[in-house]
Design a protein around this motif. Sequence first.
Motif, PDB file in Angstrom:
ATOM      1  N   TYR A  50       0.835  -1.196   0.000  1.00  0.00           N
ATOM      2  CA  TYR A  50       0.000   0.000   0.000  1.00  0.00           C
ATOM      3  C   TYR A  50       0.868   1.243   0.000  1.00  0.00           C
ATOM      4  CZ  TYR A  50       0.730   0.389   5.106  1.00  0.00           C
ATOM      5  OH  TYR A  50       1.273   0.502   6.358  1.00  0.00           O
ATOM      6  N   CYS A  51       0.246   2.334  -0.390  1.00  0.00           N
ATOM      7  CA  CYS A  51       0.882   3.644  -0.283  1.00  0.00           C
ATOM      8  C   CYS A  51      -0.204   4.647   0.076  1.00  0.00           C
ATOM      9  CB  CYS A  51       1.609   4.036  -1.564  1.00  0.00           C
ATOM     10  SG  CYS A  51       0.609   4.037  -3.050  1.00  0.00           S
ATOM     11  N   THR A  52       0.173   5.654   0.839  1.00  0.00           N
ATOM     12  CA  THR A  52      -0.780   6.683   1.240  1.00  0.00           C
ATOM     13  C   THR A  52      -0.231   8.059   0.904  1.00  0.00           C
ATOM     14  OG1 THR A  52       0.114   6.794   3.488  1.00  0.00           O
ATOM     15  CG2 THR A  52      -1.734   5.287   3.132  1.00  0.00           C
ATOM     16  N   LEU A  58       3.188  11.622  -1.428  1.00  0.00           N
ATOM     17  CA  LEU A  58       3.409  10.296  -0.876  1.00  0.00           C
ATOM     18  C   LEU A  58       4.062  10.434   0.499  1.00  0.00           C
ATOM     19  CD1 LEU A  58       3.470   7.181  -1.370  1.00  0.00           C
ATOM     20  CD2 LEU A  58       5.781   7.508  -2.287  1.00  0.00           C
ATOM     21  N   THR A  60       3.595   7.552   3.178  1.00  0.00           N
ATOM     22  CA  THR A  60       3.924   6.228   3.704  1.00  0.00           C
ATOM     23  C   THR A  60       3.714   5.178   2.622  1.00  0.00           C
ATOM     24  OG1 THR A  60       1.712   5.694   4.570  1.00  0.00           O
ATOM     25  CG2 THR A  60       3.212   6.845   6.064  1.00  0.00           C
ATOM     26  N   TRP A  61       4.475   4.099   2.737  1.00  0.00           N
ATOM     27  CA  TRP A  61       4.316   2.970   1.829  1.00  0.00           C
ATOM     28  C   TRP A  61       4.824   1.723   2.533  1.00  0.00           C
ATOM     29  CZ3 TRP A  61       7.603   7.034   1.168  1.00  0.00           C
ATOM     30  CH2 TRP A  61       8.970   6.767   1.254  1.00  0.00           C
ATOM     31  N   THR A  84      -4.123  -1.080   4.962  1.00  0.00           N
ATOM     32  CA  THR A  84      -4.182   0.281   4.429  1.00  0.00           C
ATOM     33  C   THR A  84      -5.099   1.148   5.287  1.00  0.00           C
ATOM     34  OG1 THR A  84      -3.893  -0.661   2.221  1.00  0.00           O
ATOM     35  CG2 THR A  84      -4.567   1.645   2.332  1.00  0.00           C
ATOM     36  N   ALA A 159      -0.219   0.877  -6.022  1.00  0.00           N
ATOM     37  CA  ALA A 159       0.378  -0.065  -5.070  1.00  0.00           C
ATOM     38  C   ALA A 159       0.953  -1.301  -5.759  1.00  0.00           C
ATOM     39  CB  ALA A 159      -0.649  -0.468  -4.016  1.00  0.00           C
ATOM     40  N   PHE A 162       4.563  -2.214  -5.203  1.00  0.00           N
ATOM     41  CA  PHE A 162       4.974  -2.808  -3.933  1.00  0.00           C
ATOM     42  C   PHE A 162       4.658  -4.294  -3.819  1.00  0.00           C
ATOM     43  CE2 PHE A 162       3.866   1.680  -3.086  1.00  0.00           C
ATOM     44  CZ  PHE A 162       5.141   2.140  -2.809  1.00  0.00           C
ATOM     45  N   LEU A 178       3.967   8.454  -8.115  1.00  0.00           N
ATOM     46  CA  LEU A 178       4.238   8.476  -6.675  1.00  0.00           C
ATOM     47  C   LEU A 178       4.979   9.746  -6.262  1.00  0.00           C
ATOM     48  CD1 LEU A 178       5.287   4.744  -6.024  1.00  0.00           C
ATOM     49  CD2 LEU A 178       3.134   5.869  -5.387  1.00  0.00           C
TER      50      LEU A 178
END
Length: 187
Positions: A50-52, A58, A60-61, A84, A159, A162, A178
């Motif tokens: 996941y990424c936020t 961007l 967090t990941w 997530t 995502a 990842f 990203l």
Amino acid sequence: MKAVNRILSYLKGTPGRGILMKNNGHTETTGYSDADWAGCPVDRRSTTGYCTFVGGNLVTWKSKKQNVVARSSAEAEYRAMASTASEMIWLQALLRDLGCNPILPMDMFCDNQAAMHIASNPVFHERTKHIEVDCHFVREKVQSNIIRTSFVRSSEQLADIFTKGLPSAQFHKILSKLGSTNIFAPA
């Protein structure tokens, strides 16, 4: 050792690559959730990725092998959605502690419609009993309008980077989305 050499070669060839944070004038929080179902050839466990983003940046990941073997792609994706959602709830609390009012609902993008249906359907099915705890956690956040699940086409799933190996063109496209830039590249 071959994988380590490949990673080191990549890093050596990209010394100016990084993430540039911009002030986009908002604190909207979004997340992208994905899973690679039974992707590990050794133990058939899935990988959560996941990424936020906060304010379009961007922040967090994560990529991590899941603790259990998922019995379906929907289960693997749903476990990724739970991770997530936890991250997004933590970001919301952090923003509040920093004096920012987070914008609700927060959008979580997923490319698995079955997992999204489980999140929004108040009926608990026999088929989902094995993911009951994750089910209640994500469903509660969706029903309380803290998180809104949105479908994203697999080709636009950020995502993916990842959870699986990607062709070079798709890898660089996602890196760009990203926010990864090379400060040494000509403008």
